[in-house]
Scaffold this active site. Sequence first.
Site, PDB file in Angstrom:
ATOM      1  N   ASP A  45      -7.789  -7.599   0.472  1.00  0.00           N
ATOM      2  CA  ASP A  45      -6.827  -7.810   1.561  1.00  0.00           C
ATOM      3  C   ASP A  45      -7.533  -7.512   2.868  1.00  0.00           C
ATOM      4  O   ASP A  45      -8.439  -6.664   2.915  1.00  0.00           O
ATOM      5  CB  ASP A  45      -5.621  -6.871   1.439  1.00  0.00           C
ATOM      6  CG  ASP A  45      -5.953  -5.469   1.931  1.00  0.00           C
ATOM      7  OD1 ASP A  45      -6.597  -4.725   1.169  1.00  0.00           O
ATOM      8  OD2 ASP A  45      -5.616  -5.137   3.073  1.00  0.00           O
TER       9      ASP A  45
ATOM     10  N   ASP B 210       0.852  -1.182   0.000  1.00  0.00           N
ATOM     11  CA  ASP B 210       0.000   0.000   0.000  1.00  0.00           C
ATOM     12  C   ASP B 210       0.893   1.239   0.000  1.00  0.00           C
ATOM     13  O   ASP B 210       2.114   1.135   0.022  1.00  0.00           O
ATOM     14  CB  ASP B 210      -0.997  -0.035   1.168  1.00  0.00           C
ATOM     15  CG  ASP B 210      -0.307  -0.016   2.517  1.00  0.00           C
ATOM     16  OD1 ASP B 210       0.909   0.236   2.568  1.00  0.00           O
ATOM     17  OD2 ASP B 210      -0.980  -0.256   3.522  1.00  0.00           O
TER      18      ASP B 210
END
Lengths: 376, 376
Positions: A267, A93
């Site tokens: 996720d 991320d």
Amino acid sequence: MKEAFSFRLIARDSAARLGEITTPHGRIATPAFMPVGTQAAMKAMQWRDVRESGTEIVLGNTYHLMLRPGAERIAALGGLHTFSGWTGPILTDSGGFQVMSLAPLRNVDEKAVTFRSHIDGATVVLTPERAIEIQRLLGSDIAMQLDECIALPASPEDTARAMRLSLAWAERCKLVFDGSRGGALFGIVQGGDIDRLRIESARALVAIGFHGYAIGGLAVGEPQAVMLPVIGEVAPHLPEDRPRYLMGVGTPDDLLESVARGMDMFDCVMPTRNGRHGVAFTRYGEITLKIARHSDDPRPLDETSPYPAARNFSRAYLHHLMKAGEMLGAVLLSEISIAYYQELMNSARAAIAAGRFAQFRAETEAGWAKGDIPAR
Amino acid sequence: MKEAFSFRLIARDSAARLGEITTPHGRIATPAFMPVGTQAAMKAMQWRDVRESGTEIVLGNTYHLMLRPGAERIAALGGLHTFSGWTGPILTDSGGFQVMSLAPLRNVDEKAVTFRSHIDGATVVLTPERAIEIQRLLGSDIAMQLDECIALPASPEDTARAMRLSLAWAERCKLVFDGSRGGALFGIVQGGDIDRLRIESARALVAIGFHGYAIGGLAVGEPQAVMLPVIGEVAPHLPEDRPRYLMGVGTPDDLLESVARGMDMFDCVMPTRNGRHGVAFTRYGEITLKIARHSDDPRPLDETSPYPAARNFSRAYLHHLMKAGEMLGAVLLSEISIAYYQELMNSARAAIAAGRFAQFRAETEAGWAKGDIPAR
């Protein structure tokens, strides 16, 4: 030479999609669930068991890794794959989400997000350019743009401002992203729960052009009844030939509902976090191992599971481990839950290929609703 | 049918002994190190990794298991092997040592030791007969007599009283022990640091007759300079054809020194406990991973180790895991240390077989004294 990022759409079943992502570190069948290895480690799991649970790609957190041990250090040690020992694909991320949720004294302006490290209090400036640089240093296969993710509910003004800032940052990330090593950059659709903002965001991102598109700003506390319509609105505005990643989601039910709406990647920390607290995800729904009903039960959590730990350890043993505070309890329940998530994704892929995803979803949800096997 | 307990002395090298123990759950090459799986689990390790580290037998703690989940419950669930999933040999202690070290409000008289459970405060009475019954319920391959283990230093009067009480309990344990399933019962030599008491204890136990003999009451805080002479005094009074178990010992150096004095079996929490605190045992001695010298070091702990985790993870990664509080750090360092203990025992056995144990010991101790590889 390693293969460059690509996505192949293999089949569709109504809106649900079966696909395959290629990355420099291997292929990923989609729909795919990515367990979260925040600090270059999967909590309570060894990488070998992450792999054996059926996991093909893991997520690493830029926010944590930039603060400790540091992106430049990881780069000097060969990158995140070499450093951690996970040899498969890694998505990182951008750090934005966790700055918002974890860092004290954060401040956002057009240029950057500035915050204090939760580890040592140091002031850190994260620009879109630095977020991309960090992800390059980590050597991730799929990098994410920096965005501003706000909590729901939020005012339309705040929502619009954060979405437009995220778009501006998306352009800057694209400008500095270096794809020469075969990695990918994904844009992130923002816009809260306001359809027109979401659609504006999606269209603008597609105009910039990314390897894949994520929906961010969901799974931030809102009910499923808010989340699913947003997905349903956004998905038709994303290109068919690019993977779609729903960030931070979710429960097994969230996953099936989102696959049904055309999402490809997910996720969530839920399976490992719940595992550490003694809760396992199974085809019978969530099972809380600490309660007394399991204390004398010689049966495994799920004797039909393809994952050995779900078949080979009794509920009584798992109960005992949690009551006794043995680390092995967290280890086994994390593994079992990750394996269940992956089994669910594997079955979803098979169902889409066979054109029976709706039936599979109904059967699976009925299994959860029925609940655990009777006590004995 | 499963094989019954037996011991075969294969070779001697001065006082050091190479042997093999047969149990209903498999064979054990001696000298042998037994990691401690207190609560039906090896802390921070999976049984598969305990096995892969070279471990052939583990120790279970009667005190903990009788209190939680309870011996009758484990028996109903198929015994400790079935319950835990460890399929190899298990030695169980009698509970006596941990009553002394862990239980509040304990009281010892001729009949029994009475104490409060550290878990729920319940009053528990542990007689020699009950200690044997519990170990039968657990299904251990090697059971230990109940003894009274006092801390050192102690007065000669206290030491003699506890030794004689332990002898009386040894007789009672022998009377009720049922060897029909092939298991073994070991007697425990007590007598503190007083040679004549130790010798009296050893002779009396041999007269009663056990499958093996342990030296108890050491590794309770005294220096090695007190412990080793006791071993040297006791060993000649133990029969050649029975295994000799030094309880609760110790560091790698303690192990080699004790093997040199004719001991065959050892147990200790040190490798797993130190592992959880970031310290690894290696051929370079003890290595503290948390210190900054490892933070950028791409080298493994020991590139010549037969154990993959000692070769495949960098010092920098292990350092990071400990600093970040990741469970995986405790997991890997526990495994690496257990594997080093087992490698040490394996090498000791090979050296005894080759008649070069003294040389092996000198070389190994020189390696520890030299310390870790230079920083870089």
